[in-house]
Design a protein around this motif. Structure first.
Motif, PDB file in Angstrom:
ATOM      1  N   PHE A 216       0.814  -1.221   0.000  1.00 27.86           N
ATOM      2  CA  PHE A 216       0.000   0.000   0.000  1.00 27.86           C
ATOM      3  C   PHE A 216       0.843   1.264   0.000  1.00 27.86           C
ATOM      4  CE2 PHE A 216      -2.388  -3.376   2.123  1.00 27.86           C
ATOM      5  CZ  PHE A 216      -3.551  -3.386   1.381  1.00 27.86           C
ATOM      6  N   ALA A 357     -14.805   4.154   0.310  1.00 29.78           N
ATOM      7  CA  ALA A 357     -14.164   3.095  -0.464  1.00 29.78           C
ATOM      8  C   ALA A 357     -15.137   2.469  -1.452  1.00 29.78           C
ATOM      9  CB  ALA A 357     -13.599   2.034   0.470  1.00 29.78           C
ATOM     10  N   ASN A 362      -9.411   5.449  -2.999  1.00 28.38           N
ATOM     11  CA  ASN A 362      -8.454   4.482  -2.462  1.00 28.38           C
ATOM     12  C   ASN A 362      -7.214   5.118  -1.839  1.00 28.38           C
ATOM     13  OD1 ASN A 362      -7.171   5.443  -4.719  1.00 28.38           O
ATOM     14  ND2 ASN A 362      -6.894   3.460  -5.709  1.00 28.38           N
ATOM     15  N   LYS A 363      -7.257   6.428  -1.573  1.00 30.48           N
ATOM     16  CA  LYS A 363      -6.119   7.084  -0.930  1.00 30.48           C
ATOM     17  C   LYS A 363      -6.606   7.824   0.309  1.00 30.48           C
ATOM     18  CE  LYS A 363      -3.275   7.522  -5.071  1.00 30.48           C
ATOM     19  NZ  LYS A 363      -2.554   8.436  -5.980  1.00 30.48           N
ATOM     20  N   HIS A 385      -9.877  -1.754   4.356  1.00 31.22           N
ATOM     21  CA  HIS A 385     -10.506  -1.129   3.188  1.00 31.22           C
ATOM     22  C   HIS A 385      -9.551  -0.954   2.010  1.00 31.22           C
ATOM     23  CE1 HIS A 385     -13.928  -0.372   5.769  1.00 31.22           C
ATOM     24  NE2 HIS A 385     -13.130   0.191   6.641  1.00 31.22           N
ATOM     25  N   GLN A 386      -8.350  -1.505   2.118  1.00 31.98           N
ATOM     26  CA  GLN A 386      -7.388  -1.459   1.009  1.00 31.98           C
ATOM     27  C   GLN A 386      -7.104  -0.016   0.574  1.00 31.98           C
ATOM     28  OE1 GLN A 386      -6.210  -4.812  -0.321  1.00 31.98           O
ATOM     29  NE2 GLN A 386      -6.951  -4.980   1.776  1.00 31.98           N
ATOM     30  N   LEU A 387      -6.939   0.882   1.534  1.00 31.06           N
ATOM     31  CA  LEU A 387      -6.641   2.275   1.234  1.00 31.06           C
ATOM     32  C   LEU A 387      -5.136   2.520   1.295  1.00 31.06           C
ATOM     33  CD1 LEU A 387      -9.443   4.094   3.275  1.00 31.06           C
ATOM     34  CD2 LEU A 387      -9.410   3.573   0.839  1.00 31.06           C
ATOM     35  N   ARG A 388      -4.667   3.401   0.439  1.00 32.18           N
ATOM     36  CA  ARG A 388      -3.239   3.720   0.378  1.00 32.18           C
ATOM     37  C   ARG A 388      -2.970   5.006   1.164  1.00 32.18           C
ATOM     38  NH1 ARG A 388      -0.433   1.072  -3.644  1.00 32.18           N
ATOM     39  NH2 ARG A 388      -1.695  -0.282  -4.968  1.00 32.18           N
TER      40      ARG A 388
END
Length: 421
Positions: A216, A357, A362-363, A385-388
């Protein structure tokens, strides 16, 4: 609440009137274009109708304290016996088992052929239809009670370094399932032994956490991005963050910045960004609807980078999220940062992150890291949540108190020093 209607030639005129009559905390409820004057429906002039309101403060009611009769002596209420949650649950299950056995012994045989009236049927549980079902339910309940008793009598035993690591991460508000997963991976590491020192345990945890977060890791603002949107709840520091990044881009990358704000929900929000714009010598455009965005972009077409501030709302409500999403869509050279404060509740941050999300954002950018000692929510949100994570901000100084998110630095901050645990 004081509600007032204004009919003006333009929105700036309305803002000036609202600020002077209702104050900086006023809220704009509605705006629309109307026509006034004229003769027999002709020659009418366009005007802007603005409805604004402010909460009126109600003074607290003052009631004299009720006198206490001298003969009335205070007696503390009797304290109920204290039971642990496990003891209460075990006692409740044992009561149900005893009640089932009692009914099995006392119920007459003819009750199987003649149904009991609805008013006399027990309401606390479902009665099995046959003796075999009753026996099976009793057996299952006994097994559950025995299992609870064993868990209470024999708690999980861990080596001292593993227990210290567990306590550290729970204190950092890392989700318990993530902590258990981490401990399991440490225990399955090649060469692991229960005799490992705290230093070896911490090093293994650091390596695993870096491996979790490395996918990530991302860069900051790239040269291909021209429009940058900032979304997030109220009070998380979006406006200050915009000023920090604009100054950083201007000073270090020599990019000419411009500001757009759609945060007209509170009057003072526009003034705050305008103050930063004046200090940084950056143009500012105010929009009140998605239809005005094209005009704002036209005014800032000579800018290298445009920062867009959106209104902070209760984004636990999906309706507000969809409204903001409609405002920031439609540009291929744009990017969106979700801004979250590390001082917020983990549960609320998780709900907000989930709602955004779902719309493809995604950031994430975290603020106010200097106002808390708990950083586990970053790990929870990124993995859930697969956020960067892009940046992390730590104060009010512009532009010093912001830096790109670094995985290694964050993991060191999360774990702390093994010798101190």
């Amino acid at each position: 609440m004081r509600v007032k209607r204004y009919v003006v030639q333009s929105m700036p005129d309305a803002l000036s009137l609202i600020r002077s009559e209702l104050g900086n905390d006023a809220v704009i409820l509605n705006t629309k274009e109307i026509r006034v004057g004229g003769f027999m429906g002709m020659f009418r002039k366009k005007r802007m109708e603005v409805i604004a309101a402010i909460e009126s403060e109600q003074p607290p009611s003052k009631q004299p304290p009720r006198p206490i009769a001298p003969q009335q002596a205070y007696r503390p209420p009797a304290q109920p016996p204290v039971y642990s949650a496990m003891q209460e649950e075990t006692a409740a299950k044992a009561t149900v088992v005893a009640q089932l056995r009692k009914e099995e012994r006392e119920e007459p045989p003819q009750a199987l052929s003649s149904p009991t009236p609805a008013a006399k049927q027990p309401q606390s549980f479902h009665k099995p239809e046959t003796d075999s079902e009753l026996a099976e339910e009793i057996r299952q309940m006994k097994q559950m009670i025995i299992g609870f008793s064993r868990q209470q009598t024999h708690p999980i035993s861990r080596p001292a370094p593993m227990q210290s690591l567990y306590d550290r991460l729970i204190l950092q508000e890392v989700a318990s399932e993530r902590v258990n997963q981490l401990l399991e991976e440490i225990a399955s590491t090649d060469g692991y032994s229960t005799e490992w020192s705290a230093e070896a345990t911490w090093n293994a945890a650091r390596s695993i956490l870096v491996g979790w977060l490395a996918p990530f890791q991302t860069t900051g603002i790239t040269s291909s991005v021209r429009i940058l949107h900032f979304v997030g709840p109220t009070g998380v520091g979006k406006t200050t963050t915009i000023a920090k990044l604009a100054a950083e881009q201007a000073l270090q990358h020599k990019r000419r910045a411009g500001f757009i704000t759609s945060d007209t929900y509170r009057i003072a929000a526009v003034d705050q960004l305008r103050t930063y714009a004046n200090i940084l010598n950056v143009p500012l455009e105010v929009v009140f609807s998605p239809l005005e965005l094209s005009r704002a972009f036209k005014q800032l077409e000579d800018r290298d980078l445009i920062f867009m501030d959106t209104a902070g709302r209760n984004f636990r409500n999906e309706l507000y999220v969809s409204e903001v999403n409609s405002l920031i869509q439609g540009r291929i050279d744009s990017d969106t940062y979700l801004v979250l404060s590390l001082t917020g509740k983990s549960k609320d941050m998780n709900i907000v992150a989930r709602n955004f999300a779902e719309y493809g954002i995604n950031k994430v950018l975290f603020t106010k890291s200097d106002e808390t000692d708990s950083y586990g929510s970053i790990l929870n949100i990124v993995l859930e949540h697969q956020l960067r994570p892009v940046y992390i901000a730590s104060g009010q100084n512009v532009p010093e108190d912001i830096a790109p998110f670094d995985v290694q630095r964050y993991v060191d901050q999360l774990l702390g020093e093994w010798a101190n645990e």
